[in-house]
Each structure stands twice: as structure tokens, then as C-alpha cells.
Design an enzyme around this catalytic site. Structure first.
Site, PDB file in Angstrom:
ATOM      1  N   SER A  17       0.824  -1.222   0.000  1.00 21.22           N
ATOM      2  CA  SER A  17       0.000   0.000   0.000  1.00 21.22           C
ATOM      3  C   SER A  17       0.854   1.266   0.000  1.00 21.22           C
ATOM      4  CB  SER A  17      -0.941  -0.010   1.203  1.00 21.22           C
ATOM      5  OG  SER A  17      -0.198  -0.010   2.411  1.00 21.22           O
ATOM      6  N   ALA A  20       3.251   2.662  -5.290  1.00 16.16           N
ATOM      7  CA  ALA A  20       3.178   1.746  -6.435  1.00 16.16           C
ATOM      8  C   ALA A  20       1.872   0.960  -6.443  1.00 16.16           C
ATOM      9  CB  ALA A  20       4.369   0.777  -6.403  1.00 16.16           C
ATOM     10  N   GLU A 121      18.401  18.590  -6.432  1.00 18.17           N
ATOM     11  CA  GLU A 121      19.109  17.516  -5.724  1.00 18.17           C
ATOM     12  C   GLU A 121      20.304  17.065  -6.553  1.00 18.17           C
ATOM     13  OE1 GLU A 121      16.344  14.449  -4.551  1.00 18.17           O
ATOM     14  OE2 GLU A 121      15.076  15.881  -3.497  1.00 18.17           O
ATOM     15  N   ARG A 297      24.612  10.438  -6.324  1.00 17.50           N
ATOM     16  CA  ARG A 297      24.728   9.810  -5.009  1.00 17.50           C
ATOM     17  C   ARG A 297      25.846   8.804  -4.869  1.00 17.50           C
ATOM     18  NH1 ARG A 297      18.490   8.967  -3.486  1.00 17.50           N
ATOM     19  NH2 ARG A 297      18.248  11.204  -3.215  1.00 17.50           N
ATOM     20  N   ARG A 393      20.323   5.304  -9.272  1.00 14.37           N
ATOM     21  CA  ARG A 393      19.112   6.109  -9.521  1.00 14.37           C
ATOM     22  C   ARG A 393      19.386   7.594  -9.325  1.00 14.37           C
ATOM     23  NH1 ARG A 393      14.844   7.896  -5.845  1.00 14.37           N
ATOM     24  NH2 ARG A 393      16.159   6.976  -4.235  1.00 14.37           N
TER      25      ARG A 393
HETATM   26  P1  FAD Z   1       6.694   1.172  -0.456  1.00 21.25           P
HETATM   27  O1  FAD Z   1       6.264   2.577  -0.399  1.00 21.25           O
HETATM   28  O2  FAD Z   1       7.794   0.767   0.428  1.00 21.25           O
HETATM   29  O3  FAD Z   1       5.417   0.271  -0.159  1.00 21.25           O
HETATM   30  C1  FAD Z   1       5.564  -1.124  -0.005  1.00 21.25           C
HETATM   31  C2  FAD Z   1       4.303  -1.659   0.626  1.00 21.25           C
HETATM   32  O4  FAD Z   1       4.295  -3.069   0.586  1.00 21.25           O
HETATM   33  C3  FAD Z   1       4.128  -1.293   2.096  1.00 21.25           C
HETATM   34  O5  FAD Z   1       2.783  -0.983   2.288  1.00 21.25           O
HETATM   35  C4  FAD Z   1       4.491  -2.588   2.820  1.00 21.25           C
HETATM   36  O6  FAD Z   1       3.935  -2.714   4.088  1.00 21.25           O
HETATM   37  C5  FAD Z   1       3.928  -3.594   1.846  1.00 21.25           C
HETATM   38  N1  FAD Z   1       4.488  -4.942   1.946  1.00 21.25           N
HETATM   39  C6  FAD Z   1       5.788  -5.313   1.936  1.00 21.25           C
HETATM   40  N2  FAD Z   1       5.891  -6.647   2.031  1.00 21.25           N
HETATM   41  C7  FAD Z   1       4.635  -7.142   2.082  1.00 21.25           C
HETATM   42  C8  FAD Z   1       4.079  -8.444   2.197  1.00 21.25           C
HETATM   43  N3  FAD Z   1       4.835  -9.550   2.305  1.00 21.25           N
HETATM   44  N4  FAD Z   1       2.726  -8.575   2.225  1.00 21.25           N
HETATM   45  C9  FAD Z   1       1.926  -7.485   2.150  1.00 21.25           C
HETATM   46  N5  FAD Z   1       2.401  -6.229   2.075  1.00 21.25           N
HETATM   47  C10 FAD Z   1       3.733  -6.058   2.021  1.00 21.25           C
HETATM   48  N6  FAD Z   1      12.055   8.604  -3.723  1.00 21.25           N
HETATM   49  C11 FAD Z   1      11.800   9.728  -4.439  1.00 21.25           C
HETATM   50  O7  FAD Z   1      11.481   9.639  -5.636  1.00 21.25           O
HETATM   51  N7  FAD Z   1      11.842  10.956  -3.834  1.00 21.25           N
HETATM   52  C12 FAD Z   1      12.164  11.110  -2.518  1.00 21.25           C
HETATM   53  O8  FAD Z   1      12.182  12.211  -2.019  1.00 21.25           O
HETATM   54  C13 FAD Z   1      12.482   9.956  -1.761  1.00 21.25           C
HETATM   55  N8  FAD Z   1      12.835  10.041  -0.466  1.00 21.25           N
HETATM   56  C14 FAD Z   1      13.023   8.910   0.275  1.00 21.25           C
HETATM   57  C15 FAD Z   1      13.288   9.006   1.632  1.00 21.25           C
HETATM   58  C16 FAD Z   1      13.399   7.863   2.414  1.00 21.25           C
HETATM   59  C17 FAD Z   1      13.694   7.981   3.882  1.00 21.25           C
HETATM   60  C18 FAD Z   1      13.243   6.588   1.806  1.00 21.25           C
HETATM   61  C19 FAD Z   1      13.343   5.346   2.622  1.00 21.25           C
HETATM   62  C20 FAD Z   1      13.009   6.480   0.449  1.00 21.25           C
HETATM   63  C21 FAD Z   1      12.891   7.638  -0.331  1.00 21.25           C
HETATM   64  N9  FAD Z   1      12.633   7.551  -1.696  1.00 21.25           N
HETATM   65  C22 FAD Z   1      12.381   8.699  -2.413  1.00 21.25           C
HETATM   66  C23 FAD Z   1      12.403   6.267  -2.342  1.00 21.25           C
HETATM   67  C24 FAD Z   1      10.889   6.042  -2.453  1.00 21.25           C
HETATM   68  O9  FAD Z   1      10.267   6.523  -1.292  1.00 21.25           O
HETATM   69  C25 FAD Z   1      10.550   4.585  -2.616  1.00 21.25           C
HETATM   70  O10 FAD Z   1      11.338   4.005  -3.616  1.00 21.25           O
HETATM   71  C26 FAD Z   1       9.086   4.426  -3.025  1.00 21.25           C
HETATM   72  O11 FAD Z   1       8.277   5.076  -2.093  1.00 21.25           O
HETATM   73  C27 FAD Z   1       8.721   2.964  -3.113  1.00 21.25           C
HETATM   74  O12 FAD Z   1       7.335   2.870  -3.253  1.00 21.25           O
HETATM   75  P2  FAD Z   1       6.661   1.440  -3.317  1.00 21.25           P
HETATM   76  O13 FAD Z   1       5.198   1.660  -3.356  1.00 21.25           O
HETATM   77  O14 FAD Z   1       7.304   0.645  -4.369  1.00 21.25           O
HETATM   78  O15 FAD Z   1       7.084   0.760  -1.939  1.00 21.25           O
HETATM   79  C1  SIN Z   2      16.199  12.616  -0.481  1.00 17.96           C
HETATM   80  O1  SIN Z   2      15.283  13.370  -0.190  1.00 17.96           O
HETATM   81  O2  SIN Z   2      17.391  12.885  -0.376  1.00 17.96           O
HETATM   82  C2  SIN Z   2      15.839  11.289  -1.006  1.00 17.96           C
HETATM   83  C3  SIN Z   2      15.402  11.443  -2.397  1.00 17.96           C
HETATM   84  C4  SIN Z   2      15.382  10.126  -3.093  1.00 17.96           C
HETATM   85  O3  SIN Z   2      15.711   9.096  -2.536  1.00 17.96           O
HETATM   86  O4  SIN Z   2      15.054  10.156  -4.290  1.00 17.96           O
END
Ligand code: FAD
Ligand code: SIN
Length: 528
Positions: A17, A20, A121, A297, A393
Site C-alpha cells: 500500500s 506503487a 538535488e 549519489r 538512480r
Molecule cells: P513502499 O512505499 O515501500 O510500499 C511497499 C508496501 O508493501 C508497504 O505498504 C508494505 O507494508 C507492503 N508490503 C511489503 N511486504 C509485504 C508483504 N509480504 N505482504 C503485504 N504487504 C507487504 N524517492 C523519491 O522519488 N523521492 C524522494 O524524495 C524519496 N525520499 C526517500 C526518503 C526515504 C527515507 C526513503 C526510505 C526512500 C525515499 N525515496 C524517495 C524512495 C521512495 O520513497 C521509494 O522508492 C518508493 O516510495 C517505493 O514505493 P513502493 O510503493 O514501491 O514501496
Molecule cells: C532525499 O530526499 O534525499 C531522497 C530522495 C530520493 O531518494 O530520491
């Protein structure tokens, strides 16, 4: 309440959730209110990497920027290991997806009533980061959940843990191999964490959106949910997993020994003008790259690592003391507050920082529509490997990728998947015969910590063949120990995560050993 496992049927099953998963659910639900969509997530609905995103979303937004420049920056950051067609498509489609996110209610900061405030950035040659203060992810996660709440055909199940994908391995007791081209996904086995019952969720379409795997390392910016479950599940089902050797270490996580996960000091702070300094107060990035603190990075993280090795210091520092303090506090209120809580006044003190595992460039290989090599199985977000990022990335390209590929997946499902249904075979219940409660849960947490330290110590920013082989030996031992435990234990989220982390660590080490040259975030001393 019945104690018997159920067989729940749905049109679409989304695992995860974050951005993505939710962005796909919203689009599908809005376009076809009669579709039944289940989103299963293993924690609270808002717990995800998405929630912690700080810097924002990179997008070409004003007349001072061009697609060509964003494309060139993405390719340069990725050391040209990216798929150029994917890069072009994602970047050109980004503004449309961002407008949609804004229409859904995301509140990005304005510079003046007419214009968004565009941040900068590392690796970007223009100001192009839409953001909400330094808590962009929180704002996006909230917006997406508000949308989901208003859509009755989305059922969001919290504390529902996906264990394994269902394929012919279960329905026909077939042993799959990576050469098979006819594997079909029929859904997933999911544990209701409250009842511990493992139900069958059979679905026409399954979408893995389970995020990254920062928890494979001891020091990471990722929350505890980031255990690479989706990638490990897909690997077990014989999906192709690519580029696992490329981990992005964020250069500036707050140095707080013993704290996990590490608090991020967004790269936007350096985009705002902060300097990186060593323990003598010297700027060391000037000698490394013409972009200094705003190099990509991989370059900055490696330079910090080298500087710490050279000086023997435990951290380096971000100096913000020369910056406009009011404007800084307005842009980065969360960072100012966090620093204050540990006695750091950013207007007078330097912020101690170290690199930490942050983002996984690799994952489940998908084509331009987000399809995996398993029929009816898609992957999106950090769990997927689209070819956008190459070997490193570009900052803030991740949220963007999830939105653009989420849209591609929705289009592909509508065009190709909903007209004729794949007949669902009989799916057996999860077999828990002969399992008992593990006597010593400490063995599980011990193995998890061991994996994290093996990876941080031996498979970090700088690798070597000796370290990689040593890591492999340790991981093999943990693998056999964990498999024994897994086969005899009543399953728990902890044991499933341990097993998945082991797979992730193994894939990272193995794919690192296959590398013939150093590229982007991947650096092996023996190839230098
Ligand atoms: P997530 O947002 O991690 O969601 C994964 C989901 O899957 C969660 O709900 C989790 O609970 C669920 N899940 C996992 N395993 C299971 C399972 N077995 N069963 C059921 N549910 C499960 N990117 C940017 O582009 N800009 C930014 O500024 C940026 N800042 C960041 C700052 C931080 C501190 C971090 C950690 C990352 C940052 N990133 C940033 C990267 C970006 O946030 C992530 O790559 C992106 O949010 C991933 O989205 P996602 O939906 O793929 O995964
Ligand atoms: C950050 O805010 O520095 C993280 C951005 C990112 O991971 O893309």
C-alpha cells in the site's frame, strides 16, 4: 469467527500500500467501478517507504527545464546502464502523472501563487523537484489513502502478510525452473496476522508492489517493512530478478549510533546550499567532482566513505550555518525539529551524517507494461526493475517511476486482460502439517541481525571478492538454518521476513560476483 482458511476471489490482487500499489488501485477502481480490487498490506496501511520520502518528485515542470536535460541527467547518474527508451518514456510522461497526483489532492509547495517551488538535488542540472516541505512522501501517502477511502470497490486489508505467489507449483505440484515460459500466477497465500490463518487469495491479476529491501542492511533509511518480500516471492516462483548488485547508499543519513532505521537528511538540503565537511571542517567534495556536493549519489557516498577511512572519523558533517535560517526552517521543518530533539541547532552546529543503504535499483524484471515473465503477474515500484535507473538512480526519480509504470500497468490490464478470464484451477490450502510453535524466537531475530551485519560489513559501498565470498559462506549457513526452522515452524511474519531477507542477500552477493566491471553504485576493489 471461523478458524478455517478461506478461498477469497478477486479480480485484482495488489500486494503493498505504498505509491506503487495504491496509485494502480485508484486508477483501476475509478475506471471500472465493478472491478473487485483487494490491496493487502502487511503493516498499517500508511507504513511504507513512500511515507518517509523527503526530497520530492523530479519532473520537468517549467520553461527553464527540458526533457532532454532530465533524460541526460538520469542517464549520466545511471552510468548509461539504463534503458534509454524507458528513460525517455518515463520522463516525457511524468508531467501528466504529476498533474493527476495534484488533482487527487497532493499539496506541493508554491514559490508564489502562480508557481510551484522547484527544489534541486544531486545529479540534476535544473531545479525540478516538486515537494511538500521535507515530508513529501507523507503528503502523497495521505492523498492516496484519502482517494482509496472514497472508492468502495477497493478493499484494503491491513496486517495481511503475503507469503507466496500461487502458481502451478501449488496447483499441479509442478517443479518450476527459470527456463519455464508458461508459469501462471493465480494469486497469493496471505496470512491474516491477527488470526495467523493463511488464506488463499485467488486473482485474475496479481500485482507486486511490496517495495525495497533496505532491511537487508544494518544501517538503512528504510523502515522495518522493507524486507524485499515481493522480490523473494517472485524469485521462488521463478520470475527473473535483475540488477540486484546495484544498491544506492544515501550519502547523508543522520549519524545516531544504535538508532535504526536511520533518519534521512534529504539531498535537497545540499541542493539548498549546504556543504559537506570533514572532521577538520574542510569541504572535501570540491576535489572529487566538478558538481561538488551535488554530484550523483554513488559518487558522494563513495567519497564520504573514503574520507571517513582516511581520517578515521565516524562521520562527516553537513554545514548549513551559512544558509538563510528562516528560509531553511520553512523548507525543512521536520529536519530542523529532529536535529533540535537531539541537541543540534542547525543554524549554529554541523549535522553529523553517514551513508546508509537507501534504495534498491534491482528487482523483478518487467517489460514496458510492468509485466513480469510470469503470466498475470505484474510488478511496480521499488520491487520492480524497469531499466530506468541503470547503475545508480537519479534522486527523486523513484516516486515518479511508480506513478508512470502504475499507469502503464493499468492501461495494459484494460487492453489485454479483462475480456477473457483465465480459469482458476483448484488451489490447495497452505500445508502446515507437522509444524509447531518455534521454541526459541531469538534464533530468528539473531539470524536477521546476522544477515544485516554481514551485508553492511561485507557487501557495502566498497566490495571485494574476498568479502563477497565470505558473505556467501555466512549466508549459506544461515540459509540452511533458516530452512530447517521454516519447515518445522508455524509461520510468523518474522520467520517469513528472515527467509526473504536471506534470498535478497543471496541475490545481491551472487549478482555482485557476476559483475565484470565497476559501474555506478557497484564498486569492487578487485575490479578497480
Ligand atoms: P513502499 O512505499 O515501500 O510500499 C511497499 C508496501 O508493501 C508497504 O505498504 C508494505 O507494508 C507492503 N508490503 C511489503 N511486504 C509485504 C508483504 N509480504 N505482504 C503485504 N504487504 C507487504 N524517492 C523519491 O522519488 N523521492 C524522494 O524524495 C524519496 N525520499 C526517500 C526518503 C526515504 C527515507 C526513503 C526510505 C526512500 C525515499 N525515496 C524517495 C524512495 C521512495 O520513497 C521509494 O522508492 C518508493 O516510495 C517505493 O514505493 P513502493 O510503493 O514501491 O514501496
Ligand atoms: C532525499 O530526499 O534525499 C531522497 C530522495 C530520493 O531518494 O530520491
Amino acid at each position: 469467527m471461523s478458524n478455517h482458511p478461506k478461498n477469497i476471489q478477486t479480480d485484482i490482487l495488489i500486494l503493498g500500500s505504498g505509491i506503487a500499489g495504491l496509485s494502480i488501485a485508484i486508477k483501476l477502481a475509478k475506471a471500472q467501478p465493478e472491478l473487485k480490487i483487494i490491496v493487502a498490506t502487511k503493516d498499517q496501511k500508511d507504513e511504507s517507504n513512500t511515507k518517509y520520502a523527503q526530497g520530492g518528485v523530479a519532473v520537468v515542470w517549467d520553461k527553464f527545464d527540458t526533457f532532454e536535460s532530465h533524460i541526460a541527467d538520469t542517464l549520466r547518474a545511471g552510468e548509461y546502464a539504463n534503458d534509454p527508451k524507458v528513460v525517455k518514456k518515463v520522463i516525457e510522461k511524468a508531467p501528466k502523472r504529476m498533474k493527476e497526483l495534484i488533482e487527487w489532492g497532493t499539496d506541493f509547495d508554491l514559490r508564489d501563487p502562480e508557481h510551484y517551488d522547484l527544489g534541486k538535488e544531486g545529479g540534476h542540472s535544473a531545479n525540478r523537484i516538486l515537494h511538500h516541505k521535507d515530508v513529501t512522501g507523507f503528503e502523497i501517502q495521505k492523498t492516496l489513502l484519502n482517494q482509496v477511502n472514497a472508492l468502495p470497490n477497493i478493499i484494503l486489508l491491513q496486517h495481511h502478510f503475503a507469503i507466496d505467489l500461487i502458481t502451478q507449483h501449488h496447483t499441479e505440484k509442478r517443479k518450476h525452473t527459470f527456463k519455464d515460459t508458461d508459469i501462471v500466477c493465480f494469486g497469493a497465500y496471505i496470512m491474516n496476522e491477527k488470526t495467523q490463518i493463511i488464506d488463499i487469495y485467488s486473482a485474475q491479476i496479481t500485482i507486486i508492489a511490496t517495495g525495497g529491501a533496505g532491511q537487508a542492511y544494518a544501517s538503512t533509511t528504510n523502515p522495518v517493512i522493507a524486507t524485499g518480500d515481493g522480490i523473494a516471492m517472485a524469485y521462488r516462483a521463478k520470475a527473473r530478478i535483475a540488477d540486484m548488485q546495484y544498491q544506492q547508499f544515501h550519502p547523508t543519513s543522520l549519524y545516531e549510533p544504535g538508532k535504526s532505521p536511520s533518519f534521512l537528511i534529504t539531498e535537497a538540503v545540499r541542493g539548498f546550499g549546504a556543504y559537506l565537511k570533514n572532521d577538520k571542517g574542510e569541504r572535501f567534495m570540491l576535489q572529487i567532482d566538478e558538481r561538488a556536493e551535488l554530484a550523483s549519489r554513488d559518487i558522494v557516498a563513495r567519497a564520504i566513505n573514503m574520507e571517513m577511512n582516511r581520517t578515521g572519523a565516524e562521520c562527516v558533517y553537513l554545514d548549513c550555518t551559512h544558509l538563510d535560517s528562516t528560509a531553511f526552517a520553512n523548507h525543512f521543518p521536520n529536519i530542523v525539529m529532529k536535529c533540535k530533539s537531539i541537541g543540534i541547532d542547525v543554524t549554529k552546529d554541523f549535522i553529523p551524517v553517514v551513508p546508509a543503504m537507501h534504495y534498491l535499483m534491482g528487482g523483478i524484471h518487467v517489460n514496458e507494461f510492468g509485466e513480469t515473465n510470469i503470466t498475470n503477474l505484474y510488478a511496480n515500484g521499488e520491487a520492480a526493475c524497469t531499466g530506468l535507473h541503470g547503475a545508480n538512480r537519479l534522486a527523486s526519480n523513484s516516486l515518479l517511476e511508480a506513478l508512470v509504470y502504475g499507469h502503464n500497468i493499468v492501461q495494459h490490464i484494460f487492453k489485454n486482460k479483462l475480456t477473457s478470464k483465465t480459469p482458476t484451477p483448484t488451489i490447495p490450502q497452505w500445508d502446515r502439517a507437522g509444524t509447531i510453535e518455534p521454541k526459541e524466537r531469538v534464533l530468528i531475530s539473531h539470524n536477521r541481525k546476522s544477515i544485516q551485519y554481514i551485508m553492511s560489513d561485507l557487501v557495502g559501498i566498497v566490495r571485494s571478492n574476498e568479502r563477497l565470498f565470505r558473505a556467501l559462506d555466512h549466508l549459506n549457513y544461515i540459509y540452511h538454518d533458516t530452512e530447517k526452522l521454516y519447515k518445522k515452524s508455524i509461520l510468523s511474519p518474522q520467520i517469513i521476513e528472515l527467509r526473504n531477507l536471506n534470498v535478497i542477500a543471496y541475490l545481491i552477493v551472487n549478482q555482485s560476483l557476476e559483475m565484470k566491471e565497476n559501474l555506478g553504485s557497484f564498486y569492487n576493489l578487485d575490479l578497480a
